[in-house]
Design a protein around this motif. Structure first.
Motif, PDB file in Angstrom:
ATOM      1  N   TYR A 132       0.830  -1.210   0.000  1.00  0.00           N
ATOM      2  CA  TYR A 132       0.000   0.000   0.000  1.00  0.00           C
ATOM      3  C   TYR A 132       0.861   1.257   0.000  1.00  0.00           C
ATOM      4  N   SER A 133       1.975   1.225   0.731  1.00  0.00           N
ATOM      5  CA  SER A 133       2.857   2.388   0.786  1.00  0.00           C
ATOM      6  C   SER A 133       3.380   2.761  -0.589  1.00  0.00           C
ATOM      7  N   LEU A 134       3.664   1.747  -1.397  1.00  0.00           N
ATOM      8  CA  LEU A 134       4.303   1.992  -2.688  1.00  0.00           C
ATOM      9  C   LEU A 134       3.321   2.112  -3.849  1.00  0.00           C
ATOM     10  N   THR A 135       2.167   1.488  -3.738  1.00  0.00           N
ATOM     11  CA  THR A 135       1.256   1.448  -4.890  1.00  0.00           C
ATOM     12  C   THR A 135      -0.146   1.945  -4.583  1.00  0.00           C
ATOM     13  N   LYS A 136      -0.433   2.242  -3.328  1.00  0.00           N
ATOM     14  CA  LYS A 136      -1.763   2.616  -2.834  1.00  0.00           C
ATOM     15  C   LYS A 136      -2.805   1.536  -3.084  1.00  0.00           C
ATOM     16  N   GLU A 137      -2.362   0.309  -3.303  1.00  0.00           N
ATOM     17  CA  GLU A 137      -3.270  -0.816  -3.505  1.00  0.00           C
ATOM     18  C   GLU A 137      -3.200  -1.767  -2.321  1.00  0.00           C
ATOM     19  N   ALA A 138      -4.363  -2.223  -1.867  1.00  0.00           N
ATOM     20  CA  ALA A 138      -4.426  -3.154  -0.743  1.00  0.00           C
ATOM     21  C   ALA A 138      -3.994  -4.553  -1.176  1.00  0.00           C
ATOM     22  N   LEU A 139      -3.465  -5.304  -0.237  1.00  0.00           N
ATOM     23  CA  LEU A 139      -3.182  -6.714  -0.480  1.00  0.00           C
ATOM     24  C   LEU A 139      -4.506  -7.432  -0.712  1.00  0.00           C
ATOM     25  N   SER A 140      -4.518  -8.401  -1.634  1.00  0.00           N
ATOM     26  CA  SER A 140      -5.732  -9.158  -1.903  1.00  0.00           C
ATOM     27  C   SER A 140      -5.435 -10.651  -1.860  1.00  0.00           C
ATOM     28  N   TRP A 141      -6.483 -11.445  -1.843  1.00  0.00           N
ATOM     29  CA  TRP A 141      -6.329 -12.889  -1.790  1.00  0.00           C
ATOM     30  C   TRP A 141      -5.549 -13.411  -2.989  1.00  0.00           C
TER      31      TRP A 141
ATOM     32  N   ILE B  12     -22.255  -2.843   8.912  1.00  0.00           N
ATOM     33  CA  ILE B  12     -21.163  -3.693   8.417  1.00  0.00           C
ATOM     34  C   ILE B  12     -21.376  -3.947   6.924  1.00  0.00           C
ATOM     35  N   ASN B  13     -20.315  -3.775   6.141  1.00  0.00           N
ATOM     36  CA  ASN B  13     -20.468  -3.914   4.696  1.00  0.00           C
ATOM     37  C   ASN B  13     -19.134  -4.266   4.057  1.00  0.00           C
ATOM     38  N   TYR B  14     -19.176  -5.121   3.052  1.00  0.00           N
ATOM     39  CA  TYR B  14     -17.992  -5.386   2.231  1.00  0.00           C
ATOM     40  C   TYR B  14     -17.926  -4.291   1.166  1.00  0.00           C
ATOM     41  N   ILE B  15     -16.931  -3.432   1.276  1.00  0.00           N
ATOM     42  CA  ILE B  15     -16.794  -2.315   0.334  1.00  0.00           C
ATOM     43  C   ILE B  15     -16.046  -2.823  -0.892  1.00  0.00           C
ATOM     44  N   ALA B  16     -16.768  -3.548  -1.744  1.00  0.00           N
ATOM     45  CA  ALA B  16     -16.144  -4.246  -2.863  1.00  0.00           C
ATOM     46  C   ALA B  16     -15.564  -3.290  -3.898  1.00  0.00           C
ATOM     47  N   TRP B  17     -16.104  -2.087  -3.985  1.00  0.00           N
ATOM     48  CA  TRP B  17     -15.658  -1.136  -5.002  1.00  0.00           C
ATOM     49  C   TRP B  17     -14.430  -0.330  -4.562  1.00  0.00           C
ATOM     50  N   ASP B  18     -14.005  -0.475  -3.310  1.00  0.00           N
ATOM     51  CA  ASP B  18     -12.835   0.276  -2.835  1.00  0.00           C
ATOM     52  C   ASP B  18     -12.111  -0.580  -1.804  1.00  0.00           C
ATOM     53  N   TRP B  19     -11.114  -1.350  -2.253  1.00  0.00           N
ATOM     54  CA  TRP B  19     -10.440  -2.300  -1.376  1.00  0.00           C
ATOM     55  C   TRP B  19      -9.632  -1.613  -0.285  1.00  0.00           C
ATOM     56  N   ASN B  20      -9.079  -0.462  -0.571  1.00  0.00           N
ATOM     57  CA  ASN B  20      -8.339   0.252   0.471  1.00  0.00           C
ATOM     58  C   ASN B  20      -9.267   0.637   1.618  1.00  0.00           C
ATOM     59  N   GLU B  21     -10.424   1.141   1.271  1.00  0.00           N
ATOM     60  CA  GLU B  21     -11.402   1.517   2.286  1.00  0.00           C
ATOM     61  C   GLU B  21     -11.923   0.275   3.008  1.00  0.00           C
TER      62      GLU B  21
ATOM     63  N   LEU C 276     -15.991  -4.451 -11.319  1.00  0.00           N
ATOM     64  CA  LEU C 276     -14.857  -5.354 -11.204  1.00  0.00           C
ATOM     65  C   LEU C 276     -13.911  -4.809 -10.139  1.00  0.00           C
ATOM     66  N   GLN C 277     -13.171  -5.690  -9.479  1.00  0.00           N
ATOM     67  CA  GLN C 277     -12.257  -5.236  -8.436  1.00  0.00           C
ATOM     68  C   GLN C 277     -10.865  -5.811  -8.624  1.00  0.00           C
ATOM     69  N   GLY C 278      -9.907  -5.108  -8.016  1.00  0.00           N
ATOM     70  CA  GLY C 278      -8.544  -5.622  -7.941  1.00  0.00           C
ATOM     71  C   GLY C 278      -7.785  -5.500  -9.249  1.00  0.00           C
ATOM     72  N   ILE C 279      -6.724  -6.296  -9.363  1.00  0.00           N
ATOM     73  CA  ILE C 279      -5.955  -6.371 -10.598  1.00  0.00           C
ATOM     74  C   ILE C 279      -6.765  -7.247 -11.559  1.00  0.00           C
ATOM     75  N   ILE C 280      -7.370  -6.634 -12.539  1.00  0.00           N
ATOM     76  CA  ILE C 280      -8.411  -7.296 -13.325  1.00  0.00           C
ATOM     77  C   ILE C 280      -7.894  -8.530 -14.050  1.00  0.00           C
ATOM     78  N   TYR C 281      -6.716  -8.449 -14.646  1.00  0.00           N
ATOM     79  CA  TYR C 281      -6.180  -9.623 -15.330  1.00  0.00           C
ATOM     80  C   TYR C 281      -6.065 -10.797 -14.357  1.00  0.00           C
ATOM     81  N   GLN C 282      -5.531 -10.511 -13.192  1.00  0.00           N
ATOM     82  CA  GLN C 282      -5.274 -11.554 -12.203  1.00  0.00           C
ATOM     83  C   GLN C 282      -6.566 -12.146 -11.663  1.00  0.00           C
ATOM     84  N   GLU C 283      -7.568 -11.303 -11.476  1.00  0.00           N
ATOM     85  CA  GLU C 283      -8.811 -11.754 -10.861  1.00  0.00           C
ATOM     86  C   GLU C 283      -9.728 -12.474 -11.852  1.00  0.00           C
ATOM     87  N   TYR C 284      -9.698 -12.056 -13.125  1.00  0.00           N
ATOM     88  CA  TYR C 284     -10.756 -12.503 -14.041  1.00  0.00           C
ATOM     89  C   TYR C 284     -10.252 -13.213 -15.291  1.00  0.00           C
TER      90      TYR C 284
END
Length: 571
Positions: free
Chosen positions: A86-95, A182-191, A298-306
Motif C-alpha cells: 500500500y505504501s508503494l502502490t496505494k493498492e491493498a493486499l488481496s487474496w 457492516i459492509n464489504y466495500i467491494a468497489w474500494d479495497w483500500n477503504e 470489477l475489483q482488484g488487478i483485473i487480469y489476475q482476478e478474471y
C-alpha cells in the motif's frame, strides 16, 4: 483437541493472537476504530473473526502455544506485506496476491532486511514453541465442544459468501450487518481494509465479484452500440501503442528527460491513470477495452482476478483491429505469466505474444533492458513491412522500487527513466524509416512509487498523505485521494496528420485513459469497439461536468458483461 493445554495456557495463547491482531490493526492497517457514534465495537469484533476461526481450526492439530505463534506470525507477515504494498502502490493486499505464484518474481525487489528478520524470527519462534509444547501441553478438550466453538465464527467470517442466498443464516447476517453498518466495500479495497481489517478483507477478496448478467433489453442496447455510426476514416497502416513503465514528468520534475521526444516531433498532453506506483495491467485494460478499471463492477488487478472467467473473444481493440485485417502483436520484456498475461493476451485478440522467455535475455536485477523489447518490435515491423500491424509494447526497465541515497530515490529513477527514453527514441528513429506513417502513442502507465519525493517536493499535495513517513517507511496516500492528481500521467503521440492529432489533444487532454483511447479511436482507427461508442455517447464528452468517480461509474454492469464475459455476440 490434541493434547490440550491447561486453561491458563489456552487463554494466554488466545489472548496473544487477539493482541497481535489488534496491534496490526493499529500500526499496519489504519483500521478505523472510532466512527461518528464512538467505538466501532462490532467492526472490531468482526475483524478478528478470521483470526479466531483460523486459531480454532488449527487447534485441532497443534498445541495452543504453537497455534498462537503460527497465527500471530501469519497476521504480522500479511500485515507487513500489505503495509509495504500500500505504501508503494496505494493498492491493498488481496487474496489473489497470495495465490498467484507467477507474480512472486517481483516481490524480492521490495524486501528489506527488517522484513526478512521478522520472517526468520517468526519461524524460529514457531520451532521453539513446538519444542516447549511437548512438555507443557498435555490436556485434551472435548471434540464436540471444539466443533461447537468453531461453528460460531464461521458464518461471521464468511458472510460475504452468503450474498444472494436464501439461507436463514444469510437473513440473520443481513439484519446484523444493517444494524451495525457492516459492509464489504467491494468497489474500494483500500477503504475495505480500513473498515473491516486486513484479515476480513482477504476473506472478502477470495470471492470474485462478477457483473450482473445482461437482460434482453441490455443485449438490444449492446447491439445498438455495435451498429453505432462512426466515420470510416483511413486508418494508419501501422499502429504502435507503448505503455511506458512509470513514465512521468511535470513542469518542475524530470521534464528535461523527455526532450528527445520533443525533438522527434511528438506532441504531448495529459491523461489520468487508474493506478499509482504499480498495477500496470489495469491501465492496459482501459486502453485495450475502453472500459474503466476503477469501478464497483470489477475489483482488484483485473487480469489476475478474471483471466480464467473472461470469454475467449471479448470485445477489445485488438480483436476489432484484427477483424479489419491487422496483425496484432503484444511484446513485453518480462515474464509471460506475470499478472496472467499468458491467458489474457490471446483472449484479447493478439495473434502473437513475445515475452522475456522468447527474447532469451534478462537483466540481473530482474528488470530487463528495454532495448530487447524494441529489438523484438523492430523485427516485427520489418517482417510485416507494408502490412497492417498493431503493436502493443509494455516496457519494464524503469520499474520500482528505486534505491534511495539521501534523495528519496530520485537519482535511481532518473537514471532508469533516462535510459528507457533513450531506448524509445532510438526505436522510433529506426521504426519510422521502415514505417514513416505509423501512428505511435506512448503513455505513462502510472506515476513512479516515489512517495517521499512527491511529498517533500509538493508534487502530490500533503493533504493526500496520511503522514510524512520516516527513514524506514514512505508516506502513504489516503484512501480517498484525488484520482486526477495521483493518476496524472503524460501521453505522447505522433502521426503524419497534425490536424487530426491536434483535434485529439484538444478533446482528450486531462481525461482518463479509457477516454483518451476512445478519442484516438474515433479520430484515427474507427475500430467499432462497443465500449468506445458508449464512451462517446454517454461519458467522455461530459467528463468535465461529471468528474472521475461519476464518469467511471457511468458504465453499467451489462456493458462489462457483454463486452468481456458473456458468449461472443455477432460483431
Amino acid at each position: 483437541m490434541k493434547n490440550g493445554s491447561p486453561l491458563c495456557l489456552e487463554t494466554a495463547s488466545f489472548i496473544l493472537v487477539l493482541l497481535v491482531h489488534v496491534l496490526c490493526l493499529v500500526y499496519l492497517q489504519d483500521f478505523l476504530f472510532f466512527g461518528e457514534n464512538g467505538l466501532r465495537l462490532a467492526h472490531v469484533i468482526l475483524s478478528a473473526m478470521p483470526v479466531i476461526c483460523s486459531y480454532l481450526a488449527i487447534r485441532f492439530f497443534l498445541p495452543s502455544l504453537v497455534t498462537a505463534v503460527l497465527i500471530s506470525g501469519t497476521v504480522i507477515i500479511l500485515s507487513v506485506i500489505h503495509f509495504t504494498k500500500y505504501s508503494l502502490t496505494k493498492e491493498a493486499l488481496s487474496w489473489s496476491d497470495l495465490t498467484a505464484i507467477d507474480n512472486f518474481s517481483i516481490i524480492a525487489g521490495y524486501l528489506k532486511c527488517w522484513h526478512i528478520f521478522i520472517i526468520v524470527a517468526i519461524m524460529l519462534s514457531a520451532v521453539l514453541s513446538f519444542l516447549l509444547a511437548k512438555s507443557i501441553d498435555k490436556h485434551k478438550f472435548n471434540l464436540a465442544t471444539h466443533v461447537g466453538l468453531l461453528l460460531i465464527p464461521i458464518p461471521f467470517t464468511f458472510y460475504s459468501y452468503f450474498d444472494d442466498s436464501n439461507y436463514r443464516i444469510e437473513q440473520l447476517l443481513d439484519t446484523v450487518k444493517a444494524k451495525y453498518g457492516i459492509n464489504y466495500i467491494a468497489w474500494d479495497w483500500n477503504e475495505n481494509v480500513k473498515d473491516n481489517g486486513l484479515m476480513m478483507h482477504l476473506v472478502h477478496t477470495s470471492k470474485r465479484k462478477l457483473p450482473d448478467s445482461s437482460s434482453v433489453e441490455n443485449r438490444l442496447e449492446f447491439n445498438k452500440l455495435l451498429a453505432y455510426e462512426r466515420g470510416e476514416k483511413a486508418r494508419p497502416k501501422q499502429i504502435i501503442f507503448i505503455s511506458g513503465e512509470a513514465f512521468w514528468f511535470d513542469e518542475n520534475n524530470f521534464k528535461t528527460l523527455f526532450q528527445p521526444l520533443n525533438k522527434l516531433g511528438f506532441k504531448n498532453f495529459r491523461s489520468i491513470s487508474p493506478v499509482y506506483g504499480g498495477g500496470t495491467v489495469n491501465a492496459s485494460f482501459e486502453i485495450l477495452t475502453g472500459l474503466p478499471s476503477v469501478t464497483d463492477t470489477l475489483q482488484g488487478i483485473i487480469y489476475q482476478e478474471y483471466a480464467e472467467l473472461m470469454a475467449d473473444k471479448p470485445h477489445t481493440l485488438p480483436q476489432y483491429l484484427k477483424s479489419h485485417g491487422y496483425s496484432t502483436v503484444f511484446i513485453h520484456n518480462h515474464n509471460r505469466k506475470f499478472w496472467k498475461r499468458h491467458l489474457i493476451v490471446p483472449k484479447f485478440g493478439f495473434d502473437t505474444f513475445i515475452s522475456i522467455e522468447d527474447m532469451k535475455a534478462k537483466d540481473k536485477r530482474g528488470f530487463a533492458d528495454d532495448a530487447i523489447l524494441y529489438n523484438s518490435a523492430l523485427n516485427q515491423i520489418k517482417s510485416k513491412k507494408g502490412e497492417k500491424l498493431f503493436l502493443y509494447l509494455v516496457t519494464v526497465y524503469s520499474h520500482g522500487p528505486y534505491k534511495a541515497k539521501n534523495d528519496f530515490g530520485e537519482r535511481d529513477y532518473k537514471k532508469r527513466l533516462s535510459l528507457s527514453i533513450q531506448r524509445f527514441a532510438k526505436f522510433v528513429k529506426k521504426a519510422r524509416k521502415i514505417a514513416p506513417d505509423a501512428l505511435i502513442v506512448l503513455y505513462g502507465d502510472h506515476k513512479p512509487s516515489l512517495n517521499k519525493y512527491f511529498y517533500e517536493n509538493n508534487v502530490i499535495p500533503k493533504d493526500q498523505f496520511h503522514s510524512q513517513g520516516d527513514k524506514r517507511d514512505n508516506p502513504r496516500l489516503i484512501t480517498d485521494h484525488s484520482r486526477e492528481v495521483v493518476g496524472d500521467v503524460p501521453v505522447f503521440i505522433k502521426y503524419r496528420d497534425d490536424g487530426r492529432i491536434d483535434g485529439i489533444i484538444s478533446e482528450a487532454n486531462g481525461l482518463p485513459l479509457y477516454c483518451m483511447v476512445q478519442r484516438i479511436d474515433e479520430e484515427l482507427l474507427s475500430s467499432g469497439v462497443p465500449a468506445f461508442a458508449f464512451s462517446k455517447k454517454y461519458v467522455c464528452s461530459q467528463y468535465k461536468e461529471k468528474g472521475y468517480g461519476a464518469s467511471s461509474e457511468s458504465y453499467p454492469d451489462w456493458l462489462y458483461s457483454l463486452s468481456l464475459f458473456e458468449p461472443d455476440m455477432k460483431r
